[in-house]
Design a protein around this motif. Structure first.
Motif, PDB file in Angstrom:
ATOM      1  N   SER A 187     -17.346   9.770  13.981  1.00  0.00           N
ATOM      2  CA  SER A 187     -17.415  10.539  12.741  1.00  0.00           C
ATOM      3  C   SER A 187     -16.034  10.553  12.067  1.00  0.00           C
ATOM      4  CB  SER A 187     -17.862  11.972  13.049  1.00  0.00           C
ATOM      5  OG  SER A 187     -17.889  12.740  11.875  1.00  0.00           O
ATOM      6  N   GLN A 188     -15.988  10.237  10.789  1.00  0.00           N
ATOM      7  CA  GLN A 188     -14.707  10.199  10.087  1.00  0.00           C
ATOM      8  C   GLN A 188     -14.894  10.629   8.633  1.00  0.00           C
ATOM      9  OE1 GLN A 188     -14.727   5.639  10.650  1.00  0.00           O
ATOM     10  NE2 GLN A 188     -13.403   5.879   8.833  1.00  0.00           N
ATOM     11  N   THR A 189     -13.851  11.215   8.091  1.00  0.00           N
ATOM     12  CA  THR A 189     -13.852  11.633   6.696  1.00  0.00           C
ATOM     13  C   THR A 189     -12.662  11.004   6.006  1.00  0.00           C
ATOM     14  OG1 THR A 189     -14.866  13.752   7.251  1.00  0.00           O
ATOM     15  CG2 THR A 189     -13.777  13.586   5.112  1.00  0.00           C
ATOM     16  N   ASP A 190     -12.928  10.085   5.089  1.00  0.00           N
ATOM     17  CA  ASP A 190     -11.869   9.420   4.336  1.00  0.00           C
ATOM     18  C   ASP A 190     -12.229   9.477   2.856  1.00  0.00           C
ATOM     19  OD1 ASP A 190      -9.968   7.860   6.343  1.00  0.00           O
ATOM     20  OD2 ASP A 190     -12.011   7.685   7.117  1.00  0.00           O
ATOM     21  N   SER A 191     -11.509  10.281   2.131  1.00  0.00           N
ATOM     22  CA  SER A 191     -11.805  10.427   0.705  1.00  0.00           C
ATOM     23  C   SER A 191     -10.509  10.707  -0.037  1.00  0.00           C
ATOM     24  CB  SER A 191     -12.800  11.563   0.463  1.00  0.00           C
ATOM     25  OG  SER A 191     -12.249  12.805   0.886  1.00  0.00           O
ATOM     26  N   GLY A 192     -10.575  10.629  -1.337  1.00  0.00           N
ATOM     27  CA  GLY A 192      -9.399  10.899  -2.158  1.00  0.00           C
ATOM     28  C   GLY A 192      -8.870   9.640  -2.822  1.00  0.00           C
ATOM     29  N   THR A 193      -7.841   9.822  -3.585  1.00  0.00           N
ATOM     30  CA  THR A 193      -7.239   8.729  -4.344  1.00  0.00           C
ATOM     31  C   THR A 193      -5.915   8.313  -3.709  1.00  0.00           C
ATOM     32  OG1 THR A 193      -8.229   9.525  -6.407  1.00  0.00           O
ATOM     33  CG2 THR A 193      -6.344   8.038  -6.605  1.00  0.00           C
ATOM     34  N   TRP A 194      -5.744   7.032  -3.501  1.00  0.00           N
ATOM     35  CA  TRP A 194      -4.490   6.505  -2.980  1.00  0.00           C
ATOM     36  C   TRP A 194      -3.824   5.655  -4.049  1.00  0.00           C
ATOM     37  CZ3 TRP A 194      -4.531   1.258  -3.209  1.00  0.00           C
ATOM     38  CH2 TRP A 194      -5.775   0.615  -3.146  1.00  0.00           C
ATOM     39  N   ARG A 195      -2.542   5.469  -3.868  1.00  0.00           N
ATOM     40  CA  ARG A 195      -1.773   4.674  -4.825  1.00  0.00           C
ATOM     41  C   ARG A 195      -0.827   3.759  -4.063  1.00  0.00           C
ATOM     42  NH1 ARG A 195       1.198   7.559  -9.794  1.00  0.00           N
ATOM     43  NH2 ARG A 195      -0.999   7.739 -10.331  1.00  0.00           N
ATOM     44  N   ALA A 196      -0.725   2.522  -4.518  1.00  0.00           N
ATOM     45  CA  ALA A 196       0.206   1.561  -3.929  1.00  0.00           C
ATOM     46  C   ALA A 196       1.216   1.144  -4.995  1.00  0.00           C
ATOM     47  CB  ALA A 196      -0.536   0.344  -3.408  1.00  0.00           C
ATOM     48  N   THR A 197       2.487   1.205  -4.645  1.00  0.00           N
ATOM     49  CA  THR A 197       3.547   0.814  -5.567  1.00  0.00           C
ATOM     50  C   THR A 197       4.190  -0.467  -5.059  1.00  0.00           C
ATOM     51  OG1 THR A 197       3.982   3.107  -6.159  1.00  0.00           O
ATOM     52  CG2 THR A 197       5.702   1.505  -6.672  1.00  0.00           C
ATOM     53  N   ILE A 198       4.178  -1.484  -5.894  1.00  0.00           N
ATOM     54  CA  ILE A 198       4.727  -2.794  -5.532  1.00  0.00           C
ATOM     55  C   ILE A 198       5.981  -3.025  -6.369  1.00  0.00           C
ATOM     56  CG2 ILE A 198       4.293  -5.285  -5.507  1.00  0.00           C
ATOM     57  CD1 ILE A 198       1.249  -4.462  -5.393  1.00  0.00           C
ATOM     58  N   THR A 199       7.070  -3.362  -5.718  1.00  0.00           N
ATOM     59  CA  THR A 199       8.346  -3.531  -6.405  1.00  0.00           C
ATOM     60  C   THR A 199       9.039  -4.807  -5.930  1.00  0.00           C
ATOM     61  OG1 THR A 199       8.640  -1.141  -6.587  1.00  0.00           O
ATOM     62  CG2 THR A 199      10.597  -2.492  -6.899  1.00  0.00           C
ATOM     63  N   PHE A 200       9.558  -5.557  -6.883  1.00  0.00           N
ATOM     64  CA  PHE A 200      10.392  -6.713  -6.573  1.00  0.00           C
ATOM     65  C   PHE A 200      11.752  -6.496  -7.213  1.00  0.00           C
ATOM     66  CE2 PHE A 200       6.344  -8.513  -5.539  1.00  0.00           C
ATOM     67  CZ  PHE A 200       6.605  -9.444  -4.542  1.00  0.00           C
ATOM     68  N   ASN A 201      12.807  -6.757  -6.448  1.00  0.00           N
ATOM     69  CA  ASN A 201      14.176  -6.533  -6.922  1.00  0.00           C
ATOM     70  C   ASN A 201      15.064  -7.720  -6.621  1.00  0.00           C
ATOM     71  OD1 ASN A 201      14.263  -3.720  -7.927  1.00  0.00           O
ATOM     72  ND2 ASN A 201      13.694  -3.200  -5.831  1.00  0.00           N
ATOM     73  N   ASN A 202      16.047  -7.939  -7.506  1.00  0.00           N
ATOM     74  CA  ASN A 202      17.177  -8.788  -7.172  1.00  0.00           C
ATOM     75  C   ASN A 202      18.439  -8.098  -7.673  1.00  0.00           C
ATOM     76  OD1 ASN A 202      17.450  -9.372  -9.954  1.00  0.00           O
ATOM     77  ND2 ASN A 202      16.272 -11.263  -9.788  1.00  0.00           N
ATOM     78  N   VAL A 203      19.576  -8.736  -7.532  1.00  0.00           N
ATOM     79  CA  VAL A 203      20.831  -8.065  -7.862  1.00  0.00           C
ATOM     80  C   VAL A 203      20.947  -7.743  -9.346  1.00  0.00           C
ATOM     81  CG1 VAL A 203      22.091  -9.050  -5.929  1.00  0.00           C
ATOM     82  CG2 VAL A 203      22.013 -10.292  -8.102  1.00  0.00           C
ATOM     83  N   ASN A 204      20.123  -8.364 -10.177  1.00  0.00           N
ATOM     84  CA  ASN A 204      20.214  -8.150 -11.615  1.00  0.00           C
ATOM     85  C   ASN A 204      19.189  -7.154 -12.148  1.00  0.00           C
ATOM     86  OD1 ASN A 204      22.287 -10.157 -12.066  1.00  0.00           O
ATOM     87  ND2 ASN A 204      20.721 -11.653 -11.553  1.00  0.00           N
ATOM     88  N   GLY A 205      18.309  -6.656 -11.297  1.00  0.00           N
ATOM     89  CA  GLY A 205      17.312  -5.701 -11.769  1.00  0.00           C
ATOM     90  C   GLY A 205      16.038  -5.800 -10.950  1.00  0.00           C
ATOM     91  N   GLY A 206      14.985  -5.187 -11.431  1.00  0.00           N
ATOM     92  CA  GLY A 206      13.730  -5.199 -10.699  1.00  0.00           C
ATOM     93  C   GLY A 206      12.550  -4.893 -11.592  1.00  0.00           C
ATOM     94  N   ILE A 207      11.364  -4.952 -10.986  1.00  0.00           N
ATOM     95  CA  ILE A 207      10.132  -4.706 -11.726  1.00  0.00           C
ATOM     96  C   ILE A 207       9.116  -4.084 -10.763  1.00  0.00           C
ATOM     97  CG2 ILE A 207       9.153  -7.001 -11.297  1.00  0.00           C
ATOM     98  CD1 ILE A 207       8.135  -6.871 -14.252  1.00  0.00           C
ATOM     99  N   THR A 208       8.280  -3.189 -11.286  1.00  0.00           N
ATOM    100  CA  THR A 208       7.345  -2.438 -10.445  1.00  0.00           C
ATOM    101  C   THR A 208       5.958  -2.442 -11.070  1.00  0.00           C
ATOM    102  OG1 THR A 208       9.066  -0.985  -9.568  1.00  0.00           O
ATOM    103  CG2 THR A 208       6.814  -0.153  -9.479  1.00  0.00           C
ATOM    104  N   SER A 209       4.941  -2.464 -10.202  1.00  0.00           N
ATOM    105  CA  SER A 209       3.551  -2.322 -10.639  1.00  0.00           C
ATOM    106  C   SER A 209       2.847  -1.379  -9.674  1.00  0.00           C
ATOM    107  CB  SER A 209       2.846  -3.673 -10.662  1.00  0.00           C
ATOM    108  OG  SER A 209       1.525  -3.524 -11.166  1.00  0.00           O
ATOM    109  N   THR A 210       1.871  -0.629 -10.179  1.00  0.00           N
ATOM    110  CA  THR A 210       1.174   0.364  -9.367  1.00  0.00           C
ATOM    111  C   THR A 210      -0.325   0.103  -9.353  1.00  0.00           C
ATOM    112  OG1 THR A 210       2.836   2.033  -9.891  1.00  0.00           O
ATOM    113  CG2 THR A 210       0.760   2.830  -9.056  1.00  0.00           C
ATOM    114  N   ILE A 211      -0.904   0.173  -8.156  1.00  0.00           N
ATOM    115  CA  ILE A 211      -2.354   0.084  -7.978  1.00  0.00           C
ATOM    116  C   ILE A 211      -2.873   1.475  -7.670  1.00  0.00           C
ATOM    117  CG2 ILE A 211      -4.230  -0.908  -6.626  1.00  0.00           C
ATOM    118  CD1 ILE A 211      -2.275  -3.140  -5.803  1.00  0.00           C
ATOM    119  N   THR A 212      -3.902   1.918  -8.372  1.00  0.00           N
ATOM    120  CA  THR A 212      -4.528   3.206  -8.105  1.00  0.00           C
ATOM    121  C   THR A 212      -5.988   2.996  -7.796  1.00  0.00           C
ATOM    122  OG1 THR A 212      -2.992   4.293  -9.623  1.00  0.00           O
ATOM    123  CG2 THR A 212      -4.963   5.519  -9.001  1.00  0.00           C
ATOM    124  N   SER A 213      -6.463   3.620  -6.702  1.00  0.00           N
ATOM    125  CA  SER A 213      -7.853   3.441  -6.304  1.00  0.00           C
ATOM    126  C   SER A 213      -8.786   4.177  -7.257  1.00  0.00           C
ATOM    127  CB  SER A 213      -8.052   3.977  -4.900  1.00  0.00           C
ATOM    128  OG  SER A 213      -7.841   5.372  -4.848  1.00  0.00           O
TER     129      SER A 213
END
Length: 213
Positions: A187-213
């Motif tokens: 028996s298990q209960t798994d509910s709710g909203t999760w979010r994943a944040t993906i980020t790529f960086n180098n020495v000159n800056g970076g960029i981010t994207s977010t996934i929301t369920s």
């Protein structure tokens, strides 16, 4: 020659010697001053150049649900056994079970650069709001699970993607991840909203994207 003549000669010699010393001293001072000036000028020459920007772009898309034997659905996820995950995300089902329930979600992550500077780039993914049984892993492609190990989404440590090595011929890298709620057999209960944040960086800056369920 009288004594006065001898004295005048000695005085003239002293004057000549003094003039020679003065001339030599002046030459040394002038040479030193000139060297110091050019040395100062050389160390203060203007330097110009072009700084490289990060040049990064990031695209994250969810793969289409539903294979040849299933319809499509955008519903919430239901638990899925990891042992059958490869079949579930394969071309016949594409993360839908026989009843049309969503049992996993596959995302395509593409990071690109327009920069000519081949700077080291790192990528990370972190989850927030994840339940205990929410898991994810890298996949070989959108329909092939591959052999990469599984990671709990609720882990507090950011996971790192393999470092992309950009070159003149390779300006983009693509990763695939699959996310699912692991079925425990109890028996298990798994509910709710999760979010994943993906980020790529180098020495000159970076960029981010977010996934929301």
């Amino acid at each position: 020659m009288d004594g006065n003549g001898k004295i005048r000669k000695e005085n003239d010699s002293k004057k000549i010697l003094a003039m020679v010393v003065m001339i030599a001293t002046l030459m040394i001072c002038t040479t030193s001053a000139t060297y110091a000036y050019f040395a100062f000028s050389a160390t203060n020459n203007a330097m110009t150049g072009t700084a490289a920007a990060s040049g990064l772009t990031l695209a994250v898309t969810q793969a289409t649900l539903g294979g040849s034997s299933s319809g499509t659905s955008t519903g919430v996820m239901v638990p899925q056994k990891e042992a059958a995950l490869g079949t579930a995300m394969g071309t016949n089902y594409k993360c839908l079970d026989a009843n049309g329930n969503v049992v996993c979600k596959v995302y395509t992550i593409t990071v690109s650069t327009s920069s000519t500077a081949k700077t080291p780039t790192t990528g990370t993914i972190t989850f927030t709001g994840a339940t205990t049984n929410l898991k994810w892993r890298l996949a070989s492609n959108a329909t092939t699970l591959g052999t990469t190990g599984t990671t709990k989404a609720a882990s507090s440590t950011a996971a790192t993607f393999a470092t992309p090595t950009f070159s003149a011929s390779t300006q983009s890298f693509t990763y695939y991840i699959v996310v699912w709620i692991n079925e425990t057999g109890a028996s298990q209960t798994d509910s709710g909203t999760w979010r994943a944040t993906i980020t790529f960086n180098n020495v000159n800056g970076g960029i981010t994207s977010t996934i929301t369920s």
